[in-house]
Design an enzyme around this catalytic site. Structure first.
Site, PDB file in Angstrom:
ATOM      1  N   LYS A  36      94.864 -86.919 101.051  1.00 18.15           N
ATOM      2  CA  LYS A  36      94.069 -86.410  99.925  1.00 18.15           C
ATOM      3  C   LYS A  36      93.535 -87.583  99.103  1.00 18.15           C
ATOM      4  O   LYS A  36      94.262 -88.549  98.841  1.00 18.15           O
ATOM      5  CB  LYS A  36      94.948 -85.494  99.062  1.00 18.15           C
ATOM      6  CG  LYS A  36      94.179 -84.738  97.971  1.00 18.15           C
ATOM      7  CD  LYS A  36      95.103 -83.760  97.233  1.00 18.15           C
ATOM      8  CE  LYS A  36      94.373 -83.002  96.139  1.00 18.15           C
ATOM      9  NZ  LYS A  36      95.273 -82.100  95.387  1.00 18.15           N
TER      10      LYS A  36
ATOM     11  N   SER B  98      93.379 -77.454  94.601  1.00 16.40           N
ATOM     12  CA  SER B  98      92.414 -78.517  94.731  1.00 16.40           C
ATOM     13  C   SER B  98      92.418 -79.205  96.089  1.00 16.40           C
ATOM     14  O   SER B  98      91.457 -79.862  96.459  1.00 16.40           O
ATOM     15  CB  SER B  98      92.669 -79.565  93.650  1.00 16.40           C
ATOM     16  OG  SER B  98      93.949 -80.171  93.838  1.00 16.40           O
TER      17      SER B  98
ATOM     18  N   SER C 276      98.129 -76.598  94.142  1.00 12.85           N
ATOM     19  CA  SER C 276      97.087 -77.198  94.987  1.00 12.85           C
ATOM     20  C   SER C 276      97.488 -77.565  96.399  1.00 12.85           C
ATOM     21  O   SER C 276      96.637 -77.926  97.207  1.00 12.85           O
ATOM     22  CB  SER C 276      96.495 -78.428  94.306  1.00 12.85           C
ATOM     23  OG  SER C 276      95.689 -78.021  93.234  1.00 12.85           O
TER      24      SER C 276
HETATM   25  N1  GLN Z   1      94.336 -74.755  90.488  1.00 11.28           N
HETATM   26  C1  GLN Z   1      95.217 -75.385  89.535  1.00 11.28           C
HETATM   27  C2  GLN Z   1      94.414 -76.087  88.495  1.00 11.28           C
HETATM   28  O1  GLN Z   1      93.245 -75.997  88.530  1.00 11.28           O
HETATM   29  C3  GLN Z   1      96.159 -76.283  90.246  1.00 11.28           C
HETATM   30  C4  GLN Z   1      95.715 -77.675  90.387  1.00 11.28           C
HETATM   31  C5  GLN Z   1      96.657 -78.527  91.133  1.00 11.28           C
HETATM   32  O2  GLN Z   1      97.714 -78.087  91.586  1.00 11.28           O
HETATM   33  N2  GLN Z   1      96.313 -79.792  91.241  1.00 11.28           N
HETATM   34  O3  GLN Z   1      94.920 -76.728  87.626  1.00 11.28           O
END
Ligand code: GLN
Length: 499
Positions: A81, A156, A180
């Site tokens: 990532k 994400s 994410s």
């Molecule tokens: N979707 C969540 C957010 O927007 C989780 C993000 C993440 O785990 N990095 O914060």
């Protein structure tokens, strides 16, 4: 040959490389070819490091030829990532503001992967600085779900999950601040694990919310995730929140796969209303399977979970507004508006941040700055921290009644690209079931439990365990995976989709 090599699990690949049946270079080439063939449509990768991957693979082959002992994942390709630093390789975090930045050092995760002979293929797409549930907040365009290219791959870490689901890599690294790793796994039919907070070093992981961030494995099987977690986990003196406890034997747990006599708690507050019918159906079937395997199913209540999302959207923006202050056009990435008039340094910083950050990032920086400001701190940030404590107590009470807890990972299957982009609250709701684990620092896994009958898209089941008991996730996950495979020919992707 290519299709055979890309269809192998990480465990199979490693054993074939170790026995000399295939070379690591052949394996790397097969995956690079696959990326070349499909990634134009999937867009899982922001950067492919062909040369570096082939050099790493060649080093594994040479080590084998020299009779050296290979590590359990030597020669296995992986997608990283783009929030994780890799020395000399562009690292953007999905943001324009870091365009052109090549970090001068390896994250601890990256360094451990390299030391284990894992072949890093490239960097994967993500929502900007890991904020989002669809990968649509990437400054470099969205990633597409390999199951249906018009749909989101989750976020994400949609790039990492899509790379694994599209058979561009058998393994990937994700990071999970609110879901994410787990939500992308759920909507792409793959396995994703958020280890216990502090189990995997955050050194070199570009911080979103430091008290929540945790890196972990993405794969197509539970055993592969265990092998990857055992490579990246363990104490790191470079991260002051890294735990010093011994790493639980997650590989042993995945191989044990026995839930007889185990107490499995269904969290009443994570399910029911708001969850798609097909998601609930597959979840209920999985519960029946676990019961058939000898587990004892109990229902538990976590009464403060309905407040988790609200608390998270104060704590995360607060930490993010502080962490992202360093992107100011001085130290990293782009600098904007220097030659325009005779601007002060503050003006250049302002212009750089306005041009470099996307809407969602700016929204969260503003929310966080507000929540932390004098006069509002107690009412918002302080209050959210109290809710966080209540959620931790809910978990403690639930784990007094059950060895692990389960829920659907996400309320719905993959939605259409663009469907929720203009509705931040709808986007945030994707993580209702995953956020509590981050607030409490406990580990969670998502694994595929079939396709929703109404749309034919993958459904994920989440398993949660007490802090440092990551091995329980792997034991239960592997048992369920094996049973699903027998019952109706596993939902896990066994063949590369034609894209
Ligand atoms: N979707 C969540 C957010 O927007 C989780 C993000 C993440 O785990 N990095 O914060």
């Amino acid at each position: 040959m290519t299709s055979e090599l890309i269809s192998l699990t990480a465990a199979e690949t490693a054993s074939k490389v170790a026995s000399g049946e295939v070379s690591a270079v052949e394996v790397a080439n097969a995956h690079l070819d696959r990326i070349g063939a499909v990634d134009e449509r999937v867009h899982a990768f922001l950067y492919v490091d062909r040369e570096g991957a082939l050099a790493a693979a060649d080093a594994v082959d040479k080590a084998r030829a020299a009779g050296e002992q290979l590590s359990p994942l030597a020669g296995v390709p992986l997608a990283l990532k783009d929030v994780m630093t890799q020395k000399g390789i562009p690292t953007t975090c999905g943001s324009k503001i870091l365009e052109g930045w090549r970090p001068p050092y390896d994250a601890t995760v990256t360094a451990r992967l390299k030391a284990a002979g894992v072949v890093i293929l490239g960097k994967t797409n993500m929502d900007e600085f890991a904020m989002g549930s669809s990968t649509e907040h990437s400054a470099y365009g969205p990633t597409h779900n390999p199951w249906d290219l018009d749909r989101i791959p989750g976020g994400s870490g949609g790039g990492s999950a899509a790379a694994v689901a599209a058979f561009e890599a058998p393994l990937a690294i994700g990071t999970d601040t609110g879901g994410s790793i787990r939500q992308p796994a759920a909507v792409t039919g793959t396995v994703g694990v958020k280890p216990t907070y502090g189990a995997v070093s955050r050194y070199g992981l570009v911080a979103l919310a430091s008290s929540l961030d945790q890196a972990g494995p993405c794969s197509r099987t539970v055993l592969d995730a265990a092998l990857l977690q055992s490579v990246i986990a363990g104490h790191d003196p470079m991260d002051s929140t890294s735990v010093t406890d011994p790493v639980p034997d997650v590989v042993g747990a995945a191989l044990r796969a026995d839930v007889k006599g185990l107490k499995i708690g269904i969290v009443r507050e994570l399910g029911g209303e708001g969850y798609q019918a097909g998601v609930r159906q597959r979840f209920d079937e999985a519960v029946t399977i676990l019961e058939g395997l000898g587990a004892e199913i109990v229902e538990v209540s976590c009464p403060h979970f309905p407040y988790a999302l609200a608390a998270y959207y104060l704590i995360l923006p607060s930490e993010c507004s502080s962490n992202l202050a360093k992107f100011d056009g001085v130290r990293f990435g782009i600098r904007v508006g220097e030659g325009d008039g005779d601007p002060s340094i503050e003006q250049v910083m302002g212009r750089t941040r306005a041009a470099g950050f996307g809407d969602e990032t700016i929204r969260r920086i503003m929310l966080g700055t507000y929540a932390l400001s004098a006069g509002y701190y107690d009412a918002y940030y302080g209050q959210a921290q109290k809710v966080r404590t209540l959620i931790q107590r809910d978990f403690a009470a639930a784990f007094a009644q059950a060895d692990v807890l389960i829920s659907p990972t996400a309320p719905t299957t993959a939605f259409k690209l663009g469907e929720k982009l203009d509705d931040p609250l709808a986007m945030y709701l994707n993580d209702v079931a995953t956020i509590p684990a981050n607030l409490a620092g406990i580990p969670g896994m998502s694994l595929p439990v079939g396709l929703a009958p109404e749309d034919g898209l993958p459904v994920g089941l989440q398993i949660m365990a007490p802090a440092l008991a990551d091995d329980r996730l792997y034991n239960v996950g592997a048992a369920l995976e094996a049973a699903l495979l027998q019952t109706w020919g596993h939902p896990i992707l066994q063949e590369a989709p034609s894209l």
